[in-house]
Scaffold this active site. Structure first.
Site: not given
Length: 368
Positions: A255, A302
């Protein structure tokens, strides 16, 4: 660097083709690099082949506790000085985290008769593997193993040291150590011959060996050995049925693969894609956003955080380089797509250019 490297080997081979980079570290984030330059491209390729074989060896990557201790002993043994002594500082490094630990190390070495009186060091001539195991037993005593021996053999409680006889050892192997679900033909119960073989292999005291006895020290040596691995060595290689649908398996996944640290402020790195794929990961995540600048190529980061970004192009090149180095099983690219239609088109082109015929673009025959 190129000018310096050009002094070695043939000028016909590019430095890049003769350079081998070894990446190492305690984890996937805190890594170090060491570069080596060979005299020719074929030699560099041979180095890569042999190093990669070692790095991906199932037995090397699944050591027993004894193997780990043996590695520590080897590292200590090669740190001897010109007089053949190993400094106490070298013992502190793997075992001590504060001052009290250092005192315990000094005491354990002294109790084993290894600490030199002339200097704060250990004579490497006396420091064989058996001496190291004795030192480790003094440093980290296992009272629980003494208790096991006393439970199996209550009569040894009055003796100076705990031990079990061969019949008690057989009972331990069959009733406590053996998985009752195992097939009795493929994994037969331990008998007297097997128990005697293990006693002769792990018991350090020859007197006890001759009496078919195993001391608590010998039992500890057996328990930390490869003979007592949770996973048998013959099962480290692929042994499952791999012909089932993909959804029938647990998949080794990553992840936010690109992040090397904090989810909100961490640094992104293309290298992490290489590292996770080389450790067997089969699913990586790519959070894709519109890139800025002249080329306006997509980036991976991100979103809405302070994390840095990496190039989508470089990421796909890294995946193409390492996706099937250690495994032939499929790699799943998990895209979190935030790109505009224009940059999505660039994503598609980069994926096709980098992956080529390795990209599954049509259903497989027989697997709708």
């Amino acid at each position: 660097m190129k000018e310096s490297c050009a002094l070695f080997g043939s000028s016909e081979a590019l430095v890049e083709d003769r350079t081998v980079s070894v990446i190492f570290g305690q984890d996937l984030v805190n890594i170090q690099w060491q570069n080596f330059v060979a005299t020719s491209k074929p030699i560099a390729q041979e180095w890569c082949s042999q190093l990669f074989t070692l790095a991906t060896n199932s037995f090397v990557n699944n050591p027993s506790f004894y193997d780990l201790l043996e590695r520590t002993w080897t590292k200590l043994s090669v740190t001897r000085d010109t007089e053949g002594f190993i400094s106490l500082k070298n013992f502190y490094k793997p075992f001590a985290s504060h001052r009290d630990d250092k005192k315990r190390i000094d005491m354990a070495l002294s109790n084993c008769g290894l600490l030199s009186k002339k200097k704060d060091a250990v004579d490497s001539k006396l420091f064989d593997m058996r001496a190291f195991l004795k030192f480790y037993a003094c440093l980290a005593p296992r009272g629980d193993i003494d208790q096991i021996c006393q439970e199996l053999n209550p009569s040894c409680a009055s003796d100076s040291r705990a031990y079990i006889n061969i019949d008690q050892f057989i009972r331990l192997l069959n009733e406590k150590q053996r998985d009752p679900r195992l097939n009795e033909i493929l994994y037969p119960y331990a008998n007297e011959a097997k128990a005697r073989e293990l006693i002769q292999k792990f018991e350090p005291d020859k007197t006890l060996i001759n009496k078919d006895r195993l001391s608590s020290q010998g039992l500890q040596a057996y328990l930390i050995s490869v003979e007592n691995n949770v996973i048998p060595l013959d099962k480290l290689d692929l042994s499952q049925d791999m012909d089932q649908p993909l959804a029938h398996y647990f998949i080794n996944s990553s992840h936010n693969t690109y992040l090397s640290g904090h989810q909100l402020t961490g640094k992104s790195s293309v290298e992490l894609y290489r590292q996770v794929l080389l450790t067997g990961c089969r699913c990586v995540e790519l959070d894709c956003w519109d890139g800025r600048g002249g080329e306006e190529e997509p980036v991976i980061t991100h979103g809405f955080t302070m994390c840095s970004e990496v190039s989508f192009r470089e990421t796909m090149e890294a995946i193409a380089d390492t996706a099937f180095k250690v495994s032939d099983f499929p790699v799943i690219l998990s895209f979190e797509n935030h790109c505009s239609p224009k940059q999505q088109a660039k994503m598609v082109k980069l994926i096709k250019d980098c992956l080529g015929d390795r990209l599954l673009s049509q259903p497989l025959d027989g697997y709708p």
